[in-house]
Design a protein around this motif. Structure first.
Motif, PDB file in Angstrom:
ATOM      1  N   GLN A  20       0.828  -1.192   0.000  1.00 46.98           N
ATOM      2  CA  GLN A  20       0.000   0.000   0.000  1.00 46.98           C
ATOM      3  C   GLN A  20       0.873   1.256   0.000  1.00 46.98           C
ATOM      4  OE1 GLN A  20      -2.520   0.411   3.392  1.00 46.98           O
ATOM      5  NE2 GLN A  20      -3.926   1.792   2.357  1.00 46.98           N
ATOM      6  N   SER A  21       1.938   1.257   0.785  1.00 46.06           N
ATOM      7  CA  SER A  21       2.801   2.443   0.821  1.00 46.06           C
ATOM      8  C   SER A  21       3.557   2.588  -0.502  1.00 46.06           C
ATOM      9  CB  SER A  21       3.765   2.372   2.004  1.00 46.06           C
ATOM     10  OG  SER A  21       4.685   1.321   1.821  1.00 46.06           O
ATOM     11  N   ARG A  22       3.948   1.459  -1.134  1.00 41.75           N
ATOM     12  CA  ARG A  22       4.591   1.545  -2.445  1.00 41.75           C
ATOM     13  C   ARG A  22       3.632   2.104  -3.479  1.00 41.75           C
ATOM     14  NH1 ARG A  22       6.182  -3.941  -3.838  1.00 41.75           N
ATOM     15  NH2 ARG A  22       5.883  -4.479  -1.701  1.00 41.75           N
ATOM     16  N   ASP A  23       2.402   1.652  -3.395  1.00 41.64           N
ATOM     17  CA  ASP A  23       1.409   2.138  -4.340  1.00 41.64           C
ATOM     18  C   ASP A  23       1.111   3.614  -4.085  1.00 41.64           C
ATOM     19  OD1 ASP A  23      -0.324   1.594  -6.530  1.00 41.64           O
ATOM     20  OD2 ASP A  23      -2.009   1.758  -5.118  1.00 41.64           O
ATOM     21  N   ARG A  24       1.050   4.003  -2.839  1.00 45.16           N
ATOM     22  CA  ARG A  24       0.814   5.407  -2.504  1.00 45.16           C
ATOM     23  C   ARG A  24       1.968   6.268  -3.018  1.00 45.16           C
ATOM     24  NH1 ARG A  24      -0.110   5.843   3.384  1.00 45.16           N
ATOM     25  NH2 ARG A  24      -2.108   4.951   2.817  1.00 45.16           N
ATOM     26  N   PHE A  25       3.195   5.788  -2.834  1.00 44.38           N
ATOM     27  CA  PHE A  25       4.355   6.535  -3.324  1.00 44.38           C
ATOM     28  C   PHE A  25       4.334   6.601  -4.856  1.00 44.38           C
ATOM     29  CE2 PHE A  25       8.858   6.899  -4.578  1.00 44.38           C
ATOM     30  CZ  PHE A  25       9.138   8.102  -3.956  1.00 44.38           C
ATOM     31  N   GLY A  26       3.950   5.493  -5.487  1.00 42.96           N
ATOM     32  CA  GLY A  26       3.856   5.483  -6.946  1.00 42.96           C
ATOM     33  C   GLY A  26       2.820   6.472  -7.445  1.00 42.96           C
ATOM     34  N   ARG A  27       1.667   6.513  -6.772  1.00 43.71           N
ATOM     35  CA  ARG A  27       0.646   7.496  -7.163  1.00 43.71           C
ATOM     36  C   ARG A  27       1.155   8.916  -6.955  1.00 43.71           C
ATOM     37  NH1 ARG A  27      -2.897   3.948  -4.337  1.00 43.71           N
ATOM     38  NH2 ARG A  27      -2.954   5.457  -2.645  1.00 43.71           N
ATOM     39  N   PHE A  28       1.925   9.110  -5.868  1.00 42.19           N
ATOM     40  CA  PHE A  28       2.494  10.434  -5.602  1.00 42.19           C
ATOM     41  C   PHE A  28       3.468  10.832  -6.716  1.00 42.19           C
ATOM     42  CE2 PHE A  28       6.076  12.839  -3.759  1.00 42.19           C
ATOM     43  CZ  PHE A  28       5.408  14.015  -3.458  1.00 42.19           C
ATOM     44  N   THR A  29       4.310   9.896  -7.146  1.00 43.61           N
ATOM     45  CA  THR A  29       5.258  10.223  -8.216  1.00 43.61           C
ATOM     46  C   THR A  29       4.528  10.545  -9.516  1.00 43.61           C
ATOM     47  OG1 THR A  29       5.538   7.895  -8.856  1.00 43.61           O
ATOM     48  CG2 THR A  29       7.097   8.784  -7.238  1.00 43.61           C
ATOM     49  N   ALA A  86      13.096  15.926  -9.192  1.00 42.48           N
ATOM     50  CA  ALA A  86      12.066  15.801 -10.226  1.00 42.48           C
ATOM     51  C   ALA A  86      12.408  14.684 -11.219  1.00 42.48           C
ATOM     52  CB  ALA A  86      11.886  17.116 -10.963  1.00 42.48           C
ATOM     53  N   ALA A  87      13.662  14.602 -11.617  1.00 46.28           N
ATOM     54  CA  ALA A  87      14.048  13.614 -12.630  1.00 46.28           C
ATOM     55  C   ALA A  87      13.751  12.178 -12.179  1.00 46.28           C
ATOM     56  CB  ALA A  87      15.506  13.784 -13.005  1.00 46.28           C
ATOM     57  N   PRO A  88      14.187  11.752 -10.979  1.00 40.95           N
ATOM     58  CA  PRO A  88      13.868  10.377 -10.569  1.00 40.95           C
ATOM     59  C   PRO A  88      12.366  10.149 -10.359  1.00 40.95           C
ATOM     60  CG  PRO A  88      15.584  11.270  -9.156  1.00 40.95           C
ATOM     61  CD  PRO A  88      15.118  12.371 -10.041  1.00 40.95           C
ATOM     62  N   LEU A  89      11.657  11.157  -9.863  1.00 43.53           N
ATOM     63  CA  LEU A  89      10.221  10.993  -9.676  1.00 43.53           C
ATOM     64  C   LEU A  89       9.520  10.801 -11.025  1.00 43.53           C
ATOM     65  CD1 LEU A  89       9.446  13.592  -6.880  1.00 43.53           C
ATOM     66  CD2 LEU A  89       9.446  11.112  -6.690  1.00 43.53           C
ATOM     67  N   ILE A  90       9.946  11.556 -12.011  1.00 42.21           N
ATOM     68  CA  ILE A  90       9.371  11.409 -13.354  1.00 42.21           C
ATOM     69  C   ILE A  90       9.713  10.037 -13.928  1.00 42.21           C
ATOM     70  CG2 ILE A  90       9.524  12.273 -15.719  1.00 42.21           C
ATOM     71  CD1 ILE A  90       9.779  15.097 -14.469  1.00 42.21           C
ATOM     72  N   LEU A  91      10.944   9.576 -13.714  1.00 37.07           N
ATOM     73  CA  LEU A  91      11.328   8.247 -14.185  1.00 37.07           C
ATOM     74  C   LEU A  91      10.513   7.149 -13.498  1.00 37.07           C
ATOM     75  CD1 LEU A  91      15.197   8.585 -14.513  1.00 37.07           C
ATOM     76  CD2 LEU A  91      13.515   8.362 -16.354  1.00 37.07           C
ATOM     77  N   LEU A  92      10.281   7.292 -12.195  1.00 34.07           N
ATOM     78  CA  LEU A  92       9.452   6.313 -11.482  1.00 34.07           C
ATOM     79  C   LEU A  92       8.028   6.295 -12.055  1.00 34.07           C
ATOM     80  CD1 LEU A  92      10.539   6.863  -7.772  1.00 34.07           C
ATOM     81  CD2 LEU A  92      10.836   4.791  -9.124  1.00 34.07           C
ATOM     82  N   ALA A  93       7.494   7.466 -12.317  1.00 31.39           N
ATOM     83  CA  ALA A  93       6.148   7.536 -12.897  1.00 31.39           C
ATOM     84  C   ALA A  93       6.132   6.894 -14.283  1.00 31.39           C
ATOM     85  CB  ALA A  93       5.683   8.984 -12.967  1.00 31.39           C
ATOM     86  N   GLN A  94       7.174   7.122 -15.069  1.00 29.03           N
ATOM     87  CA  GLN A  94       7.246   6.508 -16.400  1.00 29.03           C
ATOM     88  C   GLN A  94       7.357   4.987 -16.296  1.00 29.03           C
ATOM     89  OE1 GLN A  94      10.525   8.514 -18.272  1.00 29.03           O
ATOM     90  NE2 GLN A  94       9.211  10.092 -19.166  1.00 29.03           N
ATOM     91  N   ASN A  95       8.130   4.499 -15.315  1.00 29.24           N
ATOM     92  CA  ASN A  95       8.253   3.054 -15.126  1.00 29.24           C
ATOM     93  C   ASN A  95       6.913   2.435 -14.755  1.00 29.24           C
ATOM     94  OD1 ASN A  95      10.948   3.072 -15.732  1.00 29.24           O
ATOM     95  ND2 ASN A  95      11.623   3.126 -13.597  1.00 29.24           N
TER      96      ASN A  95
END
Length: 181
Positions: A20-29, A86-95
């Motif tokens: 759930q926390s991974r998913d929450r972080f993923g949604r945040f990214t 910003a760059a890693p967060l955008i990459l996580l969202a793209q992944n």
């Protein structure tokens, strides 16, 4: 008397929380990536930089926190820090989006395979129906021919019955001959 393991309350497991926390972080990214790609974000960042520069250029020296003479070092640091996060967060969202796309592509492929199998099955059924209809028509035609033959034979039998008892109908196109006993 409240019990922790009552049937009307869900079971608590420690393993559900990290997902759930991974998913929450993923949604945040994804939210960050979507927000940073908007004209509103660019306008707000521009206003922030203009306000920073104006404050540190126009205000009295005692209230300034980033000197013009140093080239706005703090502003450069803040913008670099923002970019480095910003760059890693955008990459996580793209992944995450790539993972969703991969799952969607797999589902589309499976659906296409099922559609192909269904189409092939239906094509075989149509061919079988065509063959059955052809056989039915042929049988119908042969039945009609058979019926016609039977009608002809019945007519001949009727003709024979109508003749006198000692006469025989001509089969070779000649006149009827008397039977000799």
């Amino acid at each position: 008397m409240a019990r922790d393991n009552a049937l009307d309350s869900p079971a608590r497991r420690g393993r559900a929380q990290p997902k759930q926390s991974r998913d929450r972080f993923g949604r945040f990214t994804e939210w960050i990536a979507r927000a940073m790609g908007t004209p509103t974000f660019l306008a707000l960042l521009t206003l922030f930089c203009v306000a920073w520069i104006a404050w540190n250029s126009l205000m009295p020296a005692g209230v300034r926190f980033d000197e013009v003479s140093n080239g706005f070092t703090a502003l450069t640091l803040v913008l670099s820090l923002q970019a480095s996060y910003a760059a890693p967060l955008i990459l996580l969202a793209q992944n995450r989006q790539d993972d969703r796309d991969r799952v969607q592509i797999e589902q589309d492929r499976q659906r296409a395979e099922r559609n192909l199998a269904d189409t092939e099955y239906l094509a075989r059924e149509v061919v079988a129906l065509r063959m059955a209809m052809t056989d039915l028509v042929e049988q119908s035609l042969s039945r009609d021919v058979l019926r016609q033959e039977l009608r002809t034979l019945l007519a001949e039998l009727d003709d024979r019955a109508a003749l006198e008892p000692g006469e025989r109908p001509a089969t070779d196109g000649g006149a009827a001959k008397k039977e000799s006993r």
